[in-house]
Design an enzyme around this catalytic site. Structure first.
Site, mmCIF file in Angstrom:
data_model
loop_
_atom_site.group_PDB
_atom_site.id
_atom_site.type_symbol
_atom_site.label_atom_id
_atom_site.label_comp_id
_atom_site.label_asym_id
_atom_site.label_seq_id
_atom_site.Cartn_x
_atom_site.Cartn_y
_atom_site.Cartn_z
ATOM 1 C CG HIS A 23 -32.335 -17.231 -50.906
ATOM 2 N ND1 HIS A 23 -33.299 -17.580 -50.423
ATOM 3 C CD2 HIS A 23 -31.477 -18.361 -51.378
ATOM 4 C CE1 HIS A 23 -33.595 -18.954 -50.682
ATOM 5 N NE2 HIS A 23 -32.549 -19.520 -51.253
ATOM 6 C CD GLU A 75 -35.009 -14.395 -50.218
ATOM 7 O OE1 GLU A 75 -35.080 -15.044 -49.137
ATOM 8 O OE2 GLU A 75 -35.400 -14.997 -51.183
ATOM 9 C CG HIS A 95 -35.035 -17.008 -45.984
ATOM 10 N ND1 HIS A 95 -34.649 -17.453 -47.342
ATOM 11 C CD2 HIS A 95 -34.668 -17.735 -45.076
ATOM 12 C CE1 HIS A 95 -33.832 -18.362 -46.875
ATOM 13 N NE2 HIS A 95 -33.827 -18.723 -45.628
ATOM 14 C CD GLU A 107 -39.261 -16.425 -46.681
ATOM 15 O OE1 GLU A 107 -38.965 -15.221 -47.210
ATOM 16 O OE2 GLU A 107 -38.929 -17.425 -47.230
#
Length: 447
Positions: free
Chosen positions: A85, A88, A192, A283
């Protein structure tokens, strides 16, 4: 233009010598940095592009290890992927810092040296460079998540559970799919931002037997939980379950992907189902585009965890499946009793197998056409501390019948295994996915 290029080169060279700056490097700077690293350390690094983005930017992968240019028997393949992404960005920064740390530590830092001597490490700092270049620096709502075609790359992979019509893979996704076909990866993580948690498969479900208590449980669920906890408890704070201001609180800093939210077409499920590479999603920051002043602290939060997770590639058992004459048998099915994978784990082109398993006793079953089925029990120790899984080679005896062309004939197709696997998926994959699965299976056989 020459002067600009020279300045960029000189700037990256100085940065490489003193330590990589904690800032956001654009695609040109990243390319120059990786080329400089490779040029300065040709003995243990290799740089190559696995493809191009929609706008024509190279997807650079740096390989680090004692034998960076080719696979060596018994040395597992590991990878990190960042920035799929585009907005990100913390994964992109951390992977560049990791490269800096590994290149400086090889042959001087004992942990780094043992890691690179025992593992072939592949690092893709940015899977979506077009999205990164389009992103602004808003903490949560910056543009640039998608690629240039407006597609979410983490919803674009083939999915074993989805009933929707297949999309044409984006260039970046196709590049990763080709990459997975070219290397027999064992363990992986994709990085991410937007939360602080380690998420593990499955990300999706079709409501079959895998759906348990709101989670979508894979056959290797125990290993995935171990891998996620290994990262979260080595991280400075992830395991404390401190939620970001706009997200849930995660016990021990981990979550089953589907239990968090359903995600069709995700990369981690694709890695696991079709390429027997166990991958989790990390994450790593509440803010998708953290201020640059926070980058040194984020590196310190993740540094030890990134290294410890790499070491987990040495879990379980590894070896070669060979015939009675010692010839490697590619595409032999290697099953662990009680783990009915949607696509069975198979030996690679060198007859090698890798099964990530926690310490304990297991029954291994090996099947190859024209040979007697091999079943045996083994006791698996904890390998990461020694930087090597248990090495266990398996020799198959020819059966009394049906031996013609046994070496060249593949074991049963992954497709039939998936379509008939009601224990794991509850029902057959829907017709819209059949063509893609057949194509993937045939592709792997040809490979």
């Amino acid at each position: 233009m020459f002067v600009v290029s020279l300045c960029l080169y000189f700037g990256v060279w100085v940065s490489s010598a003193r330590g990589l700056e904690f800032r956001y490097h654009n695609s040109i700077e990243v390319e120059q940095y990786l080329k400089t690293v490779n040029r300065n350390h040709p003995e243990f690094t290799h740089l190559h592009s696995i493809g191009k983005s929609v706008e024509g930017r190279d997807l650079w992968v740096l390989i680090l290890g004692k034998h960076p240019r080719e696979h060596k028997t018994g040395i597992p393949e590991f990878k990190y992927v960042g920035n799929m992404h585009g907005n990100e960005v913390i994964g992109r920064v951390l992977l560049l810092q990791l490269i800096d740390h590994l290149t400086k530590g090889y042959l001087t830092d004992p942990l780094v040296t043992r890691l690179l001597n025992s593992t072939r490490v592949h690092i893709l700092p940015s899977m979506n460079p077009d999205g990164f270049e389009a992103a602004d620096r808003n903490c949560l709502y910056s543009q640039g998540r998608f690629n240039k075609n407006g597609v979410d790359l983490n919803r674009n992979f083939p999915d074993a559970f989805s009933s929707s019509e297949e999309q044409e893979p984006e260039k970046e996704v196709q590049a990763v799919m080709n990459w997975l076909n070219s290397e027999a990866f064992v363990l992986s993580a994709n990085l991410h931002g937007g939360a602080v948690v380690a998420s593990y498969p499955y990300d999706n479900s079709n409501g079959g037997g895998e759906l348990q208590g709101g989670a979508s449980i894979s056959p290797d669920n125990d290993v995935f939980i171990h891998l996620a906890k290994n990262y979260s408890f080595t991280h400075n704070s992830m395991h404390k379950s401190d939620s970001c201001y706009d997200s849930l609180s995660f016990t021990d800093g981990i979550t089953n992907g589907y239990h968090w939210y359903r995600l069709p077409g995700g990369m981690q499920d694709y890695n696991y189902v079709w390429h027997q590479c166990l991958e989790i999603t990390l994450e790593l920051s509440c803010c998708k585009y953290p201020p640059e002043r926070e980058l040194p602290g984020l590196w310190q939060d993740n540094k030890a965890a990134l290294l410890a997770y790499m070491q987990q590639v040495h879990l379980g058992v590894k070896g070669q499946v060979m015939d009675s004459n010692g010839n490697p048998l590619p595409n032999a099915v290697v099953e662990v009793e009680g783990r009915h994978n949607l696509c069975p784990f198979r030996t690679d082109r060198n007859g090698e197998y890798y099964r990530l398993l926690l310490p304990g006793k297991y029954t291994i079953k090996v099947v190859f056409p024209g040979h007697k089925t091999h079943i045996e029990s083994i006791s698996v120790p904890y390998g990461p501390d020694k930087f090597s899984a248990l090495t266990h080679n398996i020799y198959l005896q020819r059966s009394d019948s049906n031996t013609v062309n046994s070496v060249t004939q593949p074991a049963p197709l992954c497709t039939s295994q998936v379509l008939n696997s009601k224990e794991n998926s509850g029902r057959a994959l829907l017709p819209a996915h059949l063509t893609v699965i057949l194509a993937l299976a045939i592709h792997r056989l040809l490979w």
